[in-house]
Design a protein around this motif. Structure first.
Motif, short mmCIF file in Angstrom:
data_model
loop_
_atom_site.label_atom_id
_atom_site.label_comp_id
_atom_site.label_asym_id
_atom_site.label_seq_id
_atom_site.Cartn_x
_atom_site.Cartn_y
_atom_site.Cartn_z
N LEU A 1 59.54 34.74 41.53
CA LEU A 1 58.29 34.37 42.21
C LEU A 1 57.71 35.57 42.96
O LEU A 1 56.49 35.80 42.95
CB LEU A 1 58.53 33.22 43.18
N GLY A 2 58.59 36.33 43.59
CA GLY A 2 58.13 37.52 44.30
C GLY A 2 57.49 38.52 43.35
O GLY A 2 56.44 39.11 43.66
N PHE A 3 58.13 38.73 42.21
CA PHE A 3 57.59 39.65 41.21
C PHE A 3 56.22 39.18 40.72
O PHE A 3 55.28 39.97 40.59
CB PHE A 3 58.55 39.77 40.03
N LEU A 4 56.10 37.86 40.46
CA LEU A 4 54.83 37.31 39.98
C LEU A 4 53.73 37.45 41.02
O LEU A 4 52.58 37.75 40.68
CB LEU A 4 55.00 35.85 39.58
N LEU A 5 54.08 37.26 42.30
CA LEU A 5 53.09 37.41 43.36
C LEU A 5 52.61 38.85 43.47
O LEU A 5 51.41 39.12 43.63
CB LEU A 5 53.68 36.95 44.70
N VAL A 6 53.56 39.79 43.40
CA VAL A 6 53.19 41.21 43.45
C VAL A 6 52.32 41.57 42.25
O VAL A 6 51.31 42.28 42.38
CB VAL A 6 54.44 42.10 43.49
N LEU A 7 52.69 41.07 41.07
CA LEU A 7 51.91 41.35 39.86
C LEU A 7 50.52 40.77 39.97
O LEU A 7 49.52 41.44 39.61
CB LEU A 7 52.63 40.76 38.64
N ASN A 8 50.42 39.54 40.49
CA ASN A 8 49.11 38.91 40.64
C ASN A 8 48.23 39.69 41.61
O ASN A 8 47.04 39.89 41.36
CB ASN A 8 49.29 37.47 41.13
N SER A 9 48.82 40.15 42.72
CA SER A 9 48.06 40.93 43.69
C SER A 9 47.59 42.25 43.10
O SER A 9 46.46 42.69 43.33
CB SER A 9 48.92 41.20 44.94
N ALA A 10 48.47 42.88 42.31
CA ALA A 10 48.11 44.16 41.68
C ALA A 10 46.97 43.97 40.69
O ALA A 10 46.02 44.76 40.65
CB ALA A 10 49.33 44.75 40.98
N LEU A 11 47.06 42.90 39.89
CA LEU A 11 46.00 42.63 38.91
C LEU A 11 44.67 42.30 39.61
O LEU A 11 43.61 42.73 39.17
CB LEU A 11 46.42 41.49 37.99
N ALA A 12 44.76 41.53 40.70
CA ALA A 12 43.55 41.20 41.46
C ALA A 12 42.90 42.45 42.05
O ALA A 12 41.67 42.60 42.05
CB ALA A 12 43.88 40.20 42.56
N SER A 13 43.74 43.37 42.53
CA SER A 13 43.22 44.62 43.10
C SER A 13 42.56 45.47 42.02
O SER A 13 41.48 46.05 42.24
CB SER A 13 44.34 45.40 43.76
N LEU A 14 43.19 45.52 40.86
CA LEU A 14 42.62 46.29 39.75
C LEU A 14 41.29 45.69 39.30
O LEU A 14 40.33 46.42 39.01
CB LEU A 14 43.60 46.35 38.59
N ARG A 15 41.23 44.36 39.25
CA ARG A 15 39.98 43.71 38.85
C ARG A 15 38.88 43.99 39.88
O ARG A 15 37.73 44.23 39.52
CB ARG A 15 40.17 42.19 38.71
N TRP A 16 39.24 43.97 41.17
CA TRP A 16 38.27 44.24 42.22
C TRP A 16 37.69 45.64 42.05
O TRP A 16 36.47 45.83 42.13
CB TRP A 16 38.94 44.11 43.59
N VAL A 17 38.53 46.62 41.81
CA VAL A 17 38.06 48.00 41.60
C VAL A 17 37.17 48.07 40.37
O VAL A 17 36.11 48.72 40.39
CB VAL A 17 39.27 48.96 41.45
N TYR A 18 37.56 47.36 39.32
CA TYR A 18 36.77 47.40 38.08
C TYR A 18 35.38 46.82 38.27
O TYR A 18 34.38 47.46 37.90
CB TYR A 18 37.51 46.64 36.97
N VAL A 19 35.29 45.61 38.86
CA VAL A 19 33.98 44.95 38.94
C VAL A 19 33.05 45.65 39.92
O VAL A 19 31.81 45.61 39.75
CB VAL A 19 34.12 43.46 39.30
#
Length: 328
Positions: free
Chosen positions: A22-40
């Motif tokens: 669960l911790g790994f998934l949360l970190v991955l989700n946060s990383a993907l959200a941050s990358l999407r924020w930078v992209y958009v």
């Protein structure tokens, strides 16, 4: 003998393994959200607005965000229908746009959105007849001169805020939408407010905030209704922008000028049904949502109460001077 990593993991209790996953998934989700924020906000290209049509209609184009958006749309090679209540100001804006973008065709339509809407909408209908209006920007809006309690809002002010912020958007959209539906393409941009999405309340500006909540809900529902017909409906959410309505004169990182905000706004047209176009505003929104609601309520109440008290003093001084009590 030391256990290998795989054996060490197997040796852990089941709940530890679940927590790690669960911790790994949360970190991955946060990383993907941050990358999407930078992209958009910094990478994603703006859409070609001419694919919606060759004309754009803008309400409230003589000042603030509406004026800057009119310039930005002309810069995207769109012709303009400008809807405002003051012909002289409309002509000034039109002349300035034509001076910068010589090939832009502009039609000015004088309509007081706080006045007789039936007559005004008829004028808009006549102005856009035969035009390929592909973009509609409902930017005109009215708020209080300064914060006040609900029972202090007089009948005329109440009528103006509701009519301009709610009824006018309905009527203008209804005048433009049938043409878009017939051509099966178009983009409708409604200017919302952070008073609805960023904060849990907006005390002492309650009617304004309530009308903007209507704009948000209308936009969301029209997005669902119209998307299968090739029409993108979007509610854009600004926080503070240095305009006359906000009574903020100096721009900053978190309070952009109308020009800065409009450049960000244009890049978001056609993406997402609700958005915060200016990236520092998205950070503010995230931080405000993370705070306890009661704390934000308390702060906003005190903030707007100070604005109310200052406005009442200014009103008293102005009225006293007009009555001859104060002579300069």
């Amino acid at each position: 003998m030391e256990l290998c990593i795989g054996e060490q993991i197997k040796a852990q209790p089941f709940w530890v393994l679940v927590a790690l996953i669960l911790g790994f998934l949360l970190v991955l989700n946060s990383a993907l959200a941050s990358l999407r924020w930078v992209y958009v906000y910094f990478v994603r290209p703006a859409k070609d607005l001419k694919k919606y049509g060759s004309w754009a209609l803008v309400t409230g184009p003589t000042d603030g965000i509406g004026k800057s958006l009119a310039f930005e749309l002309a810069g995207k090679y769109l012709n303009l229908v400008l809807v405002g209540r003051n012909l002289e100001k409309l002509n000034d804006v039109s002349d300035a746009i034509k001076a910068r973008y010589g090939g832009t065709q502009i039609r000015n339509v004088v309509v007081d959105l706080a006045g007789d809407l039936s007559e005004g909408i008829e004028r808009i209908g006549e102005a856009i007849e035969g035009l390929d209006v592909g973009v509609l920007v409902n930017c005109a809006g009215v708020s209080y001169p300064y914060a006040r309690f609900f029972h202090e809002v007089d009948e005329e002010m109440l009528k103006d805020v509701i009519q301009v912020n709610v009824e006018a958007i309905n009527r203008v959209t209804n005048a433009v939408l049938p043409g878009m539906l017939g051509r099966k393409r178009g983009a409708i941009v409604n200017i919302g407010s952070g008073s609805v999405t960023a904060t849990p309340s907006f005390p002492l500006v309650s009617v304004y905030a309530a009308t903007k909540a209507y704009v948000h809900e209308l936009s969301r529902n029209l997005h669902v209704e119209c998307k299968l017909n090739g029409i993108d409906v979007q509610c854009q959410v600004p926080l503070h922008v240095a305009t006359k309505m906000s009574r903020i004169e100096k721009s900053s990182l978190f309070t952009p000028s109308p020009e800065e905000y409009s450049k960000a706004s244009i890049r978001w047209i056609g993406y997402d049904h609700t958005c915060v176009p200016y990236w520092p505003h998205s950070i503010q929104t995230t931080l405000l949502r993370a705070l306890p609601q009661d704390l934000v309520d308390w702060f906003l109440f005190r903030y707007f109460l100070d604005i109310r008290n200052e406005g009442q003093i200014q009103d008293f001084l102005k009225n006293s001077k007009n009555k001859g009590y104060i002579r300069g």
